[in-house]
Enzyme design. Structure first.
Site, PDB file in Angstrom:
ATOM      1  N   THR A   1       0.826  -1.208   0.000  1.00 30.13           N
ATOM      2  CA  THR A   1       0.000   0.000   0.000  1.00 30.13           C
ATOM      3  C   THR A   1       0.858   1.256   0.000  1.00 30.13           C
ATOM      4  O   THR A   1       0.552   2.245  -0.683  1.00 30.13           O
ATOM      5  CB  THR A   1      -0.949   0.005   1.221  1.00 30.13           C
ATOM      6  OG1 THR A   1      -1.841  -1.113   1.116  1.00 30.13           O
ATOM      7  CG2 THR A   1      -1.755   1.285   1.288  1.00 30.13           C
TER       8      THR A   1
ATOM      9  N   SER B   1      -6.957  -0.855  -6.753  1.00 27.41           N
ATOM     10  CA  SER B   1      -6.553  -1.100  -5.379  1.00 27.41           C
ATOM     11  C   SER B   1      -5.058  -1.367  -5.419  1.00 27.41           C
ATOM     12  O   SER B   1      -4.496  -1.672  -6.474  1.00 27.41           O
ATOM     13  CB  SER B   1      -7.288  -2.322  -4.820  1.00 27.41           C
ATOM     14  OG  SER B   1      -6.627  -2.860  -3.695  1.00 27.41           O
ATOM     15  N   THR B   2      -4.405  -1.251  -4.279  1.00 28.50           N
ATOM     16  CA  THR B   2      -3.022  -1.708  -4.201  1.00 28.50           C
ATOM     17  C   THR B   2      -2.921  -3.146  -4.686  1.00 28.50           C
ATOM     18  O   THR B   2      -1.933  -3.533  -5.321  1.00 28.50           O
ATOM     19  CB  THR B   2      -2.501  -1.617  -2.754  1.00 28.50           C
ATOM     20  OG1 THR B   2      -2.425  -0.244  -2.387  1.00 28.50           O
ATOM     21  CG2 THR B   2      -1.131  -2.266  -2.602  1.00 28.50           C
ATOM     22  N   ASN B   3      -3.979  -3.921  -4.445  1.00 31.52           N
ATOM     23  CA  ASN B   3      -3.909  -5.361  -4.664  1.00 31.52           C
ATOM     24  C   ASN B   3      -3.972  -5.769  -6.128  1.00 31.52           C
ATOM     25  O   ASN B   3      -3.758  -6.945  -6.444  1.00 31.52           O
ATOM     26  CB  ASN B   3      -5.023  -6.057  -3.874  1.00 31.52           C
ATOM     27  CG  ASN B   3      -4.948  -5.720  -2.400  1.00 31.52           C
ATOM     28  OD1 ASN B   3      -3.913  -5.251  -1.925  1.00 31.52           O
ATOM     29  ND2 ASN B   3      -6.031  -5.945  -1.688  1.00 31.52           N
TER      30      ASN B   3
ATOM     31  N   THR C   1      36.387 -36.807 -13.576  1.00 31.78           N
ATOM     32  CA  THR C   1      35.145 -37.073 -12.859  1.00 31.78           C
ATOM     33  C   THR C   1      35.511 -37.393 -11.417  1.00 31.78           C
ATOM     34  O   THR C   1      36.469 -38.120 -11.155  1.00 31.78           O
ATOM     35  CB  THR C   1      34.375 -38.260 -13.478  1.00 31.78           C
ATOM     36  OG1 THR C   1      35.226 -39.417 -13.476  1.00 31.78           O
ATOM     37  CG2 THR C   1      33.950 -37.958 -14.913  1.00 31.78           C
TER      38      THR C   1
ATOM     39  N   SER D   1      47.213 -11.473  -0.980  1.00 30.48           N
ATOM     40  CA  SER D   1      47.488 -11.726   0.425  1.00 30.48           C
ATOM     41  C   SER D   1      48.223 -10.556   1.051  1.00 30.48           C
ATOM     42  O   SER D   1      49.019  -9.880   0.399  1.00 30.48           O
ATOM     43  CB  SER D   1      48.330 -12.999   0.586  1.00 30.48           C
ATOM     44  OG  SER D   1      48.706 -13.190   1.933  1.00 30.48           O
ATOM     45  N   SER D   2      47.939 -10.342   2.337  1.00 28.19           N
ATOM     46  CA  SER D   2      48.659  -9.314   3.089  1.00 28.19           C
ATOM     47  C   SER D   2      49.953  -9.862   3.680  1.00 28.19           C
ATOM     48  O   SER D   2      50.754  -9.101   4.233  1.00 28.19           O
ATOM     49  CB  SER D   2      47.769  -8.776   4.215  1.00 28.19           C
ATOM     50  OG  SER D   2      47.433  -9.835   5.111  1.00 28.19           O
TER      51      SER D   2
ATOM     52  N   LYS E   1      51.218 -13.851  -4.161  1.00 29.28           N
ATOM     53  CA  LYS E   1      49.990 -14.643  -4.265  1.00 29.28           C
ATOM     54  C   LYS E   1      48.895 -13.836  -4.963  1.00 29.28           C
ATOM     55  O   LYS E   1      48.650 -12.671  -4.647  1.00 29.28           O
ATOM     56  CB  LYS E   1      49.501 -15.053  -2.868  1.00 29.28           C
ATOM     57  CG  LYS E   1      48.387 -16.096  -2.873  1.00 29.28           C
ATOM     58  CD  LYS E   1      48.180 -16.622  -1.454  1.00 29.28           C
ATOM     59  CE  LYS E   1      47.242 -17.825  -1.446  1.00 29.28           C
ATOM     60  NZ  LYS E   1      45.867 -17.443  -1.781  1.00 29.28           N
TER      61      LYS E   1
END
Length: 467
Positions: free
Chosen positions: A102, A141-143, A188, A319-320, A325
């Site tokens: 609504t 209507s909103t509906n 697989t 990486s820190s 990396k």
């Protein structure tokens, strides 16, 4: 100090910012629903869909003689303003809200009414001349208006998503062509299987995604059935005879989508089955896309201690603490988007199940979940294509060496020496470290000429006649 105007509803008066085109019911929604911080204004496609619905309704009411010409023209002008992307900031309400939508419907009604009032020469809030309820929301209507608008938004968003998926298909297919001559081992259960080409692997990705185009479009077509004219519960109270087919046709004309009236408006008003099945197609796309991203991460794993068959473009340091990396950050972010889409689908399922009697009041979270999923997938696919797929390169020597050292090529001998002897050769190769080729010759199971023919990897990429 801001200047305000006073507006009232059944709960009393509220101060509305003088410059605001929304009104009292929108203000209540602003005050009541501080939930997600995701605003209706964040999704202009939804605002435009609401404008299309209101425009179609106004044209229908005017043609059926219940809306005066001057008010119709003013509403029509206002709707066109919204369709041009104007007044987007006048839709500040949270996308998660109570009330079955609504607040969204009234936000649109109030903004359109106030734009129309200024067009007619009146002040914002002079609703006796153009009312959000009596004129903009006439015969609605909103509906019926809200779900129709959200379905139109989904249709437009699906078109954009399909374009992204088709672009992804093209990107995979291009790589499939580029890698068609590069042989590698298929796997697989993460174990060596039989040879294939890297091109075949990427072509399979393309076909996998192409299937989703068909599925998305066919499921989105369910949104073409709408319930305009249902008003509150589907009985059509406060609409007029002939409204439903004419409004549906007008919406089809202005939007370009072939909408049709639902055959039973009472059934259609609480029904959210189209949301459920379309969300399931988004989940299906997400599941398959995530699997492909898993494959890309595996195939590029390494560079020294993994598969290392392909290289993904390096996008940032990984990486820190570990120098040098580089991580597969683009497939990783797409994986995470896919998890979000899968979670949103569960939300859609619960929200659809929660409908009661003649209405499902959970449509706001239902709608936001699907809008989020489409938006996230669009952005993720763009990112995947531009920052990953297009820049993938192959490590041809790595692929070739894996084939030559693989036990898996023994599978090609099955039709010639039988499964039992092939198994014995494979076991001996594992135990001794000798190659399949060497052992077959030592045991005099095949001539070298015949063995060369069989074990030529290029002969193992397609079905063959056994002699």
């Amino acid at each position: 100090m801001k200047n305000y105007r006073l507006e009232s509803d059944l709960l009393g008066e509220l101060q509305i910012p003088e410059q605001a085109y929304y009104g009292v019911q929108t203000q209540r929604a602003i005050d009541n629903f501080k939930i997600s911080k995701t605003k209706l204004s964040d999704y202009p496609v939804f605002i435009k869909a609401l404008a299309y619905v209101k425009l179609a309704a106004a044209r229908t009411n005017y043609e059926l003689g219940v809306l005066e010409e001057n008010i119709f023209k003013a509403i029509q002008f206002a709707c066109h303003e919204l369709l041009e992307g104007k007044y987007r900031d006048q839709f500040p309400i949270d996308m998660i809200q109570g009330g079955a939508g609504t607040s969204v419907n009234m936000n649109a009604n109030e903004v359109i009414a106030n734009i129309a009032l200024e067009y007619m020469g009146y002040q914002k809030g002079d609703y006796q001349y153009c009312s959000p309820n009596d004129h903009v929301n006439l015969s609605q209507s909103t509906n019926d208006a809200y779900p129709t608008a959200i379905k139109l938004a989904f249709l437009k968003m699906n078109q954009e998503l399909v374009k992204r998926v088709e672009r992804l298909v093209t990107a995979f297919r291009t790589k499939g062509d580029e890698f068609s001559g590069i042989l590698k081992m298929g796997r697989t259960q993460l174990q060596d299987a039989v040879p294939m080409s890297l091109g075949q692997e990427f072509e399979a990705f393309a076909v996998n995604m192409q299937e989703e185009v068909t599925r998305l479009n066919s499921n989105a077509d369910l949104f073409l059935e709408i319930n305009m004219g249902a008003t509150a519960i589907g009985t059509g109270l406060n609409s007029i005879p002939g409204y439903t087919p004419l409004c549906t046709q007008h919406l089809a004309d202005v939007s370009g989508y072939p909408f049709t009236p639902a055959p039973n408006l009472i059934e259609a008003t609480p029904d959210t089955g189209s949301y459920v099945i379309y969300s399931s197609s988004l989940k299906r796309l997400a599941v398959k896309l995530s699997k492909i991203c898993n494959d890309l991460r595996l195939l590029s794993s390494g560079p020294r201690a993994g598969f290392n068959e392909i290289n993904l473009p390096a996008m940032q340091p990984g990486s820190s603490i570990m120098p040098g990396k580089v991580n597969p950050v683009i497939p990783e972010v797409v994986n995470q988007v896919c998890f979000k889409v899968i979670g949103n689908d569960l939300t859609v399922t619960f929200a659809a199940e929660a409908g009661q009697l003649q209405l499902n009041v959970m449509e706001p979270v239902l709608g936001l979940s699907i809008i989020e999923s489409i938006t996230f997938l669009q952005n993720a696919i763009d990112t995947l294509v531009e920052k990953c797929i297009q820049g993938i390169t192959a490590n041809e020597d790595v692929c070739k060496n894996m084939i030559m050292n693989s036990i898996g090529i023994v599978t090609a001998l099955n039709p010639y020496i039988g499964y039992k002897k092939s198994t014995k050769i494979a076991k001996e190769a594992l135990e001794t470290g000798k190659g399949i080729y060497q052992l077959v010759l030592e045991h005099q199971l095949l001539s070298q000429e015949k063995l060369d023919e069989i074990l030529n990897p290029e002969n193992m990429l397609n079905p063959t006649i056994h002699h």
